[in-house]
Design a protein around this motif. Structure first.
Motif, PDB file in Angstrom:
ATOM      1  N   GLY A   1       0.658  -1.185   0.466  1.00  0.00           N
ATOM      2  CA  GLY A   1       0.296   0.110  -0.187  1.00  0.00           C
ATOM      3  C   GLY A   1       1.314   1.095   0.286  1.00  0.00           C
ATOM      4  O   GLY A   1       2.242   1.001  -0.298  1.00  0.00           O
ATOM      5  N   SER A   2       0.043   2.602   0.251  1.00  0.00           N
ATOM      6  CA  SER A   2       0.761   3.369   0.416  1.00  0.00           C
ATOM      7  C   SER A   2       2.284   3.556   1.303  1.00  0.00           C
ATOM      8  O   SER A   2       2.832   4.926   1.297  1.00  0.00           O
ATOM      9  CB  SER A   2       0.025   4.262  -0.026  1.00  0.00           C
ATOM     10  OG  SER A   2      -1.532   4.795   1.490  1.00  0.00           O
ATOM     11  N   SER A   3       1.736   3.149   2.679  1.00  0.00           N
ATOM     12  CA  SER A   3       3.053   3.277   3.638  1.00  0.00           C
ATOM     13  C   SER A   3       4.276   2.671   3.323  1.00  0.00           C
ATOM     14  O   SER A   3       4.439   2.146   3.879  1.00  0.00           O
ATOM     15  CB  SER A   3       2.430   2.611   4.778  1.00  0.00           C
ATOM     16  OG  SER A   3       1.723   1.386   5.269  1.00  0.00           O
ATOM     17  N   ASP A   4       4.423   1.376   2.526  1.00  0.00           N
ATOM     18  CA  ASP A   4       5.221   0.646   1.760  1.00  0.00           C
ATOM     19  C   ASP A   4       6.681   1.459   2.166  1.00  0.00           C
ATOM     20  O   ASP A   4       6.612   2.655   1.472  1.00  0.00           O
ATOM     21  CB  ASP A   4       4.751  -0.050   0.430  1.00  0.00           C
ATOM     22  CG  ASP A   4       4.588  -1.130   0.520  1.00  0.00           C
ATOM     23  OD1 ASP A   4       2.849  -1.492   1.370  1.00  0.00           O
ATOM     24  OD2 ASP A   4       4.004  -1.300  -1.038  1.00  0.00           O
TER      25      ASP A   4
ATOM     26  N   GLU B   1       4.423  -4.017   6.675  1.00  0.00           N
ATOM     27  CA  GLU B   1       3.409  -4.942   5.908  1.00  0.00           C
ATOM     28  C   GLU B   1       4.552  -6.035   4.996  1.00  0.00           C
ATOM     29  O   GLU B   1       5.542  -5.398   4.648  1.00  0.00           O
ATOM     30  CB  GLU B   1       3.189  -4.226   4.525  1.00  0.00           C
ATOM     31  CG  GLU B   1       2.276  -2.545   5.421  1.00  0.00           C
ATOM     32  CD  GLU B   1       1.226  -2.282   4.520  1.00  0.00           C
ATOM     33  OE1 GLU B   1       1.191  -2.284   3.434  1.00  0.00           O
ATOM     34  OE2 GLU B   1       0.761  -1.745   4.688  1.00  0.00           O
TER      35      GLU B   1
ATOM     36  N   GLY C   1       3.138   0.505  -3.154  1.00  0.00           N
ATOM     37  CA  GLY C   1       1.613  -0.170  -3.594  1.00  0.00           C
ATOM     38  C   GLY C   1       1.303  -0.698  -4.639  1.00  0.00           C
ATOM     39  O   GLY C   1       0.903  -0.890  -5.227  1.00  0.00           O
TER      40      GLY C   1
ATOM     41  N   ASP D   1       2.655  -5.336  -6.606  1.00  0.00           N
ATOM     42  CA  ASP D   1       1.765  -5.593  -5.753  1.00  0.00           C
ATOM     43  C   ASP D   1       0.641  -5.755  -6.086  1.00  0.00           C
ATOM     44  O   ASP D   1       0.447  -5.041  -7.196  1.00  0.00           O
ATOM     45  CB  ASP D   1       1.624  -4.787  -5.007  1.00  0.00           C
ATOM     46  CG  ASP D   1       0.681  -4.681  -3.881  1.00  0.00           C
ATOM     47  OD1 ASP D   1       0.715  -5.844  -2.985  1.00  0.00           O
ATOM     48  OD2 ASP D   1       0.211  -3.388  -3.441  1.00  0.00           O
TER      49      ASP D   1
ATOM     50  N   THR E   1      -9.405  -3.672   4.237  1.00  0.00           N
ATOM     51  CA  THR E   1      -8.082  -3.928   3.239  1.00  0.00           C
ATOM     52  C   THR E   1      -7.076  -3.895   3.735  1.00  0.00           C
ATOM     53  O   THR E   1      -7.382  -3.723   4.979  1.00  0.00           O
ATOM     54  CB  THR E   1      -8.037  -2.405   1.836  1.00  0.00           C
ATOM     55  OG1 THR E   1      -7.786  -1.209   2.874  1.00  0.00           O
ATOM     56  CG2 THR E   1      -9.405  -2.027   1.346  1.00  0.00           C
ATOM     57  N   SER E   2      -5.891  -4.481   3.326  1.00  0.00           N
ATOM     58  CA  SER E   2      -4.574  -4.216   4.402  1.00  0.00           C
ATOM     59  C   SER E   2      -3.936  -3.079   4.845  1.00  0.00           C
ATOM     60  O   SER E   2      -3.845  -2.231   5.468  1.00  0.00           O
ATOM     61  CB  SER E   2      -3.595  -5.326   3.618  1.00  0.00           C
ATOM     62  OG  SER E   2      -3.266  -4.731   2.477  1.00  0.00           O
ATOM     63  N   THR E   3      -4.565  -1.828   3.604  1.00  0.00           N
ATOM     64  CA  THR E   3      -3.730  -0.147   3.945  1.00  0.00           C
ATOM     65  C   THR E   3      -4.520  -0.122   5.282  1.00  0.00           C
ATOM     66  O   THR E   3      -4.601   0.686   6.604  1.00  0.00           O
ATOM     67  CB  THR E   3      -4.130   0.071   3.107  1.00  0.00           C
ATOM     68  OG1 THR E   3      -3.527  -0.469   2.041  1.00  0.00           O
ATOM     69  CG2 THR E   3      -3.571   2.130   3.138  1.00  0.00           C
ATOM     70  N   THR E   4      -5.676  -0.509   5.456  1.00  0.00           N
ATOM     71  CA  THR E   4      -7.055   0.032   6.264  1.00  0.00           C
ATOM     72  C   THR E   4      -6.678  -0.727   7.366  1.00  0.00           C
ATOM     73  O   THR E   4      -5.999  -0.036   8.702  1.00  0.00           O
ATOM     74  CB  THR E   4      -7.969  -0.023   6.171  1.00  0.00           C
ATOM     75  OG1 THR E   4      -8.365   0.438   5.031  1.00  0.00           O
ATOM     76  CG2 THR E   4      -9.057   0.635   7.440  1.00  0.00           C
TER      77      THR E   4
ATOM     78  N   GLY F   1      -3.551   0.528   8.923  1.00  0.00           N
ATOM     79  CA  GLY F   1      -3.232   2.345   9.404  1.00  0.00           C
ATOM     80  C   GLY F   1      -3.078   2.094  11.129  1.00  0.00           C
ATOM     81  O   GLY F   1      -2.543   1.654  11.706  1.00  0.00           O
TER      82      GLY F   1
END
Length: 548
Positions: free
Chosen positions: A83-86, A95, A237, A263, A424-427, A430
């Motif tokens: 995700g965006s935090s990768d 992650e 992501g 991904d 979602t995995s991002t959530t 989070g």
């Protein structure tokens, strides 16, 4: 550890007339489960494992390691869960894909082999005095970072201080280091005193993405390591690309020219990429993908290991602050059936105690059994009869959503209603990560005391059950410290067993099983061997493989 003489049937039990497809459809209220890319509804109806092997450690159909390694080519890994935090930070992986990328760029002082045994890697020596209060670390000579800088012990000390000052996850394993009084013996050697005996330091030095060695002045935005591949590009992501490090310190390695990690949104997309030739390999697959992979003339590997996907209950939040509620939920899990449905019978049964492959694991503690009537009684006693709870689940690891779905079905017999909140995995990872009242997580699998440092003691980076705030924490931490300063395993064992008994009786983890590692790969991927580690391809060590 369960030996190879434990049969799959003994471990997994029998589903009877149920197939995985039938069970999961019923558990979802009649709808097909889509949590693993829609593949669950397509699995076979026999309920049998994909392999005829019947040992406790499943067989591997790994591509052979025979023959001479060949240079060149690009390996493309199809993964999921980013995700965006990768990140590419060698000390701050969180992650799934972070842990796959890190071993390409970086190295650690110590690694595990295919049997999950420790051996020195960047280190030539990691030794202690008799009571583990002083440790000596010596690194190899002639190792270069990607920018041409030579590795010295200063880089090791910089890495340790960086981890501690930023409170990264590996700091829990370095907390007893007295770095201010560390004594450099030469450019490659240091003696580090401990504030108390610390017998498990070697395991604290394992973990690419957490304790990867980085150079003095390291900037994660321009990542430099000593690893087998160099940074080329990275889009969080989406995709990352790494190119061969021609100056890698292991002679002749890596064999590949390039590693690309992509991904994907779900398991179906991963498998399709593998079958179409877009990807060389795909990780974190469910047991239901095995036959699909094989029918597409690809290789499916199912490896046993110490990894686990627990349900996590917060001890500081109602209703889980009541030990009767926690025990009721543990008794509402039919573990053999769950292992059969979710993992095809592979892996090992769980008993709500982590560290299954640790030699100190206490196998004398009775196996928890499914007892919905007793669960009902405990709930009534606690004033929570007809309990309704929300379980936060996500496609964070093989079997997570499937396990949650099965748990929902099994718990109903105890009068427990589990409402699934699938995110979602991002959530999931989070702002609410580690704050969920009732959720899941995943672990690659560490020895017991190292895992306790990660999730159970004061300052633990992933205290997801909030055990530290419980009435049991004081005694537990006292035992933990006593065990750490006891180097003799025969004396350490009874201390650890007392800690395990506390987990079993009062803890916030429900551990139904220790999951297998399931991957798919092209027959062209060579050098792959059977493994007993928690992450695929022996911690994503693509430096060791080549394309035939």
């Amino acid at each position: 550890m369960m030996g190879d003489d434990v049969t799959q049937q003994e471990q997994a039990g029998v589903l009877g007339p149920y197939s995985r497809r039938t069970f999961l459809r019923q558990a979802a209220g009649g709808a097909a489960v889509v949590g693993a890319g829609g593949l669950l509804a397509a699995c076979g109806s026999s309920g049998k494992p994909a392999s005829t092997n019947t040992s406790g450690s499943p067989s591997s159909s790994a591509s052979g390691s025979a023959g001479t390694p060949k240079k060149g080519g690009t390996l493309t890994l199809a993964s999921t869960g980013g995700g965006s935090s990768d990140t590419l930070d060698g000390n701050n992986a969180v992650e799934n894909l972070d842990f796959a990328r890190a071993p390409q760029l970086y190295d650690t002082l110590i690694e595990v082999d295919q049997n999950n045994n420790l051996y020195p890697h960047l280190a030539e020596e990691v030794t202690s005095n008799a009571d583990a209060t002083m440790w000596t670390i010596r690194v190899r000579k002639g190792v270069e970072f990607h920018n041409g800088k030579t590795l010295t012990i200063d880089d090791v000390l910089f890495t340790f201080n960086r981890i501690i000052s930023n409170k990264f996850s590996a700091a829990s394993g370095l907390q007893f280091m007295d770095l201010k009084n560390a004594k450099k013996l030469d450019a490659y050697t240091v003696q580090i005193p401990m504030t108390q005996g610390y017998s498990i330091l070697e395991w604290a030095l394992v973990g690419n993405g957490e304790i990867s060695i980085v150079p003095v002045g390291y900037n994660p935005k321009s990542p430099v390591g000593t690893g087998p591949f160099k940074y080329k590009s990275f889009t969080p992501g989406q995709q990352s690309t790494f190119t061969r490090n021609a100056n890698y310190f292991l002679t002749g390695k890596p064999y590949l020219d390039e590693v690309v990690i992509v991904d994907y949104s779900d398991e179906a997309s991963q498998v399709n990429a593998l079958l179409s030739g877009q990807a060389t390999c795909a990780d974190q697959l469910s047991i239901n993908s095995v036959n699909t992979v094989k029918s597409g003339n690809k290789v499916a590997n199912v490896w046993g290991g110490p990894g686990w996907v627990p349900f996590t209950m917060r001890l500081d939040q109602a209703p889980f602050s009541d030990p009767n509620v926690r025990m009721a939920l543990r008794l509402a899990v039919d573990r053999p059936q769950m292992q059969k449905v979710v993992y095809g019978g592979y892996g090992f049964l769980g008993n709500d105690i982590f560290g299954i492959t640790d030699p100190l694991y206490d196998h004398s503690i009775p196996q928890r059994v499914y007892d919905p009537e007793k669960a009902k009684s405990l709930l009534k006693k606690s004033g929570h009869e007809g309990l309704t709870v929300q379980l936060v689940t996500s496609d964070i690891k093989t079997g997570a959503i499937e396990s949650a779905t099965v748990f929902k079905q099994q718990a109903a017999a105890a009068g427990i209603t589990i409402n699934l909140n699938t995110v979602t995995s991002t959530t999931f990872f989070g702002p609410n990560y580690l704050k969920w009242t009732f959720a899941q997580d995943w672990w690659s699998g560490y020895p017991y005391l190292r895992q306790a440092g990660y999730s159970m003691v004061p300052g633990a980076p992933w205290d997801e059950t909030h055990w530290d705030s419980s009435p049991y924490a004081s005694k537990y931490i006292s035992l933990y410290k006593e065990a750490l300063k006891t180097p003799d395993p025969s004396k350490q064992a009874p201390i650890v067993h007392e800690m395990m008994q506390m987990d079993y009786d009062y803890g916030g983890y429900i551990i139904p099983a220790f999951n297998p590692v399931i991957v798919g790969q092209s027959p062209s991927l060579q050098g792959v061997v059977t493994q007993k580690t928690g992450d695929p391809w022996i911690e994503y060590r693509f430096r060791d493989y080549w394309l035939g």
